[in-house]
Scaffold this motif. Sequence first.
Motif, PDB file in Angstrom:
ATOM      1  N   LEU A  14      -9.467 -78.478  -2.122  1.00 50.81           N
ATOM      2  CA  LEU A  14      -8.341 -77.518  -2.311  1.00 50.81           C
ATOM      3  C   LEU A  14      -8.930 -76.037  -2.802  1.00 50.81           C
ATOM      4  O   LEU A  14      -7.877 -75.144  -2.988  1.00 50.81           O
ATOM      5  N   ASP A  15     -10.163 -76.155  -3.201  1.00 47.68           N
ATOM      6  CA  ASP A  15     -10.601 -74.821  -3.830  1.00 47.68           C
ATOM      7  C   ASP A  15     -11.185 -74.045  -2.690  1.00 47.68           C
ATOM      8  O   ASP A  15     -12.115 -74.161  -2.085  1.00 47.68           O
ATOM      9  N   LEU A  16     -10.544 -72.881  -2.549  1.00 39.27           N
ATOM     10  CA  LEU A  16     -10.950 -71.702  -1.674  1.00 39.27           C
ATOM     11  C   LEU A  16     -11.889 -70.696  -2.198  1.00 39.27           C
ATOM     12  O   LEU A  16     -12.225 -69.959  -1.427  1.00 39.27           O
ATOM     13  N   CYS A  18       1.315 -81.940   6.510  1.00 36.23           N
ATOM     14  CA  CYS A  18       1.432 -81.083   5.172  1.00 36.23           C
ATOM     15  C   CYS A  18       1.617 -79.446   5.593  1.00 36.23           C
ATOM     16  O   CYS A  18       0.410 -78.918   5.728  1.00 36.23           O
ATOM     17  N   SER A  19       2.598 -78.856   5.724  1.00 34.81           N
ATOM     18  CA  SER A  19       2.287 -77.444   6.195  1.00 34.81           C
ATOM     19  C   SER A  19       2.107 -76.579   5.072  1.00 34.81           C
ATOM     20  O   SER A  19       1.554 -75.246   4.892  1.00 34.81           O
ATOM     21  N   MET A  20       2.157 -77.146   3.847  1.00 36.01           N
ATOM     22  CA  MET A  20       2.067 -76.415   2.521  1.00 36.01           C
ATOM     23  C   MET A  20       0.515 -76.207   2.359  1.00 36.01           C
ATOM     24  O   MET A  20       0.076 -75.289   1.502  1.00 36.01           O
ATOM     25  N   ALA A  21      -0.366 -77.059   2.884  1.00 38.37           N
ATOM     26  CA  ALA A  21      -1.645 -76.578   2.937  1.00 38.37           C
ATOM     27  C   ALA A  21      -2.240 -75.526   3.705  1.00 38.37           C
ATOM     28  O   ALA A  21      -3.469 -75.448   4.030  1.00 38.37           O
ATOM     29  N   ALA A  22      -1.503 -74.782   4.407  1.00 42.13           N
ATOM     30  CA  ALA A  22      -1.649 -73.568   5.212  1.00 42.13           C
ATOM     31  C   ALA A  22      -2.029 -72.334   4.626  1.00 42.13           C
ATOM     32  O   ALA A  22      -2.858 -71.591   5.279  1.00 42.13           O
ATOM     33  N   TRP A  23      -1.245 -71.952   3.696  1.00 42.71           N
ATOM     34  CA  TRP A  23      -1.454 -70.592   3.297  1.00 42.71           C
ATOM     35  C   TRP A  23      -1.942 -70.474   2.082  1.00 42.71           C
ATOM     36  O   TRP A  23      -1.779 -71.241   1.025  1.00 42.71           O
ATOM     37  N   PRO A  24      -3.259 -69.696   1.883  1.00 41.19           N
ATOM     38  CA  PRO A  24      -3.944 -69.751   0.365  1.00 41.19           C
ATOM     39  C   PRO A  24      -3.042 -69.229  -0.427  1.00 41.19           C
ATOM     40  O   PRO A  24      -2.260 -68.277  -0.453  1.00 41.19           O
ATOM     41  N   GLY A  33      -6.759 -66.393 -11.058  1.00 42.70           N
ATOM     42  CA  GLY A  33      -7.678 -65.688  -9.989  1.00 42.70           C
ATOM     43  C   GLY A  33      -8.155 -66.348  -9.114  1.00 42.70           C
ATOM     44  O   GLY A  33      -8.882 -66.070  -8.129  1.00 42.70           O
ATOM     45  N   ARG A  34      -8.171 -67.856  -9.281  1.00 49.68           N
ATOM     46  CA  ARG A  34      -8.711 -68.916  -8.379  1.00 49.68           C
ATOM     47  C   ARG A  34      -7.908 -69.060  -7.113  1.00 49.68           C
ATOM     48  O   ARG A  34      -6.470 -68.992  -7.281  1.00 49.68           O
ATOM     49  N   VAL A  35      -8.417 -69.172  -6.044  1.00 50.09           N
ATOM     50  CA  VAL A  35      -7.638 -69.357  -4.705  1.00 50.09           C
ATOM     51  C   VAL A  35      -7.698 -70.608  -4.306  1.00 50.09           C
ATOM     52  O   VAL A  35      -8.342 -71.414  -4.208  1.00 50.09           O
ATOM     53  N   LEU A  36      -6.353 -71.242  -4.278  1.00 49.11           N
ATOM     54  CA  LEU A  36      -6.024 -72.434  -3.781  1.00 49.11           C
ATOM     55  C   LEU A  36      -5.617 -72.816  -2.337  1.00 49.11           C
ATOM     56  O   LEU A  36      -4.749 -71.931  -1.833  1.00 49.11           O
ATOM     57  N   ALA A  37      -5.819 -73.736  -1.864  1.00 50.91           N
ATOM     58  CA  ALA A  37      -5.406 -74.008  -0.607  1.00 50.91           C
ATOM     59  C   ALA A  37      -3.845 -74.741  -0.518  1.00 50.91           C
ATOM     60  O   ALA A  37      -3.215 -74.680   0.702  1.00 50.91           O
TER      61      ALA A  37
END
Length: 383
Positions: A262-264, A230-236, A242-246
Motif C-alpha cells: 500500500l506504500d506508493l 475494493c475501489s478504494m485502492a484506486a486513487w492514491p 507526505g507519504r503516498v498511500l494506495a
Amino acid sequence: MELAELVARRPFPAAGLLLGLTRRCPLSCAHCSTGSDLFTREEPDPGQLERFVGSFTEENRPDVVMLTGGEPLLLPGLAERLSTLARRAGSRTALLSGMFFARSGGRAARGEGGWRGGRRAGAIPPAILRAIRSVDHFSASLDLHHEREVPRADVFRVLHRVREEGVAVSLHLTGTGGGDPYLADLTAAVAEEFDGAVPCLVNEVRPFGRAASWARAARTGPDPAVASPCSMAAWPVVAFDGRVLACCNQDTVDRRPVPAHLDLGHIAEDDWGTVRRRALESPVLRMLRAVGPAHLAARYGSGPAAGSYCEGCRALGDDEAVAAGARAVAGGVAGELLDLAAALRGSRDGAQGVVRRHGCASYAPLVVAGGPPLPETDVRDAR
C-alpha cells in the motif's frame, strides 16, 4: 464538474488523487475520522506538495484532484496554488470543507489568510473566496455533528453564494444509516432549499478517529469464496506526513509503517509519474481492485486474517505467497486487462452504483443533482 461525474471516476485506477493539506481544523466534531483539531500541526511540506502537483503533465496527470484535510481552507493560498497548478495540466479539482468560515456570528479561527472572528451572513473571507473560485467543485460537510459547530442555515447561505460564483457545489452528509431520522430531515431540507439542484453524497459514520469508540464497524467478514473488489485502492492519497498511500482508509493513512503493498512513495522523493506507475503496475493492487483482500488471501495466501475487510488487506503486506500469486495472475498485459475489467464493472451503474457499494445505499440517488426522488418506502422508514 458535478458530484456524480467525480464519484463515477472512483473505480478507475489513478484517475484521482487525494491531497490532505493539513490535519488542523477549528471544529471539534465528535465523529471526525482524522481526529483533527486546531492545535494538530501534522501537514505535508507545502513546497513538496507544490512540486509534486507541479510534476503533472498534460499527458500524465490525474483526472481529478481532491483537496481535503483536516480543513484545507485554513491554508487558502496553498489550496489556490495547488488547484491552479493541477488545472494548468488539465486536471479538475475539488475541495471539501467543514465550513468553519460560514459561522455568521460565532467563532472562527486564524488560517493562512489571517482572518479571525464571525462574519455577516453569507459573506466569505477574500482569501477563502479566491481558493473556492480556483476549484471546479466545492463540497461542504454537513451532518448532526457539524451542525453543532456550524448551523445549517449558515452553510446554506454560503453555498448559495458559491453557486453565484459559478462553482459547482455539493454536500457530503453522514449519519447512522438509511433509517436515521436526522438524515431524512436534512436531505429533505437540502432538497427544499436548493430545489433539488445540489447533489448529496451520503455516507455512514465509520469507527475512525474520534468515532472509533462508538461508531459501528462496516464491511466485516466478507465471504472469502466470493470476490469483493475494493475501489478504494484506486486513487492514491497523500497523507499528512507526505507519504503516498494506495488507499484512503483512515487507519491505513495514519498507521506507520505502511504495509509494503500500500506504500506508493513520498512526495519529497517521487513525482506523480512514479506514483501513478506504482499504483497501476502493482499486481497486488490490481488483485485488490479485482477480487478484494479476503478472496486474494484465501486463494493464494494463508487464508483471510481476522478482523475487518481493511485489516485483512493490511495483513497482506506480510504474506509473500499472496504477492507471488498476484504476480502470476495480475502481472503484465493480463493484469492490465484485469484492472480495466474491474474498473468497468465497478463503474457500470455510474455514481449511484459506487455509492450503493461504498456509501449509504438508501440515499444513492441523491448523488445526482435533479435525479429521481428517494423511494417513498425509504423516506417513510427513515422518519
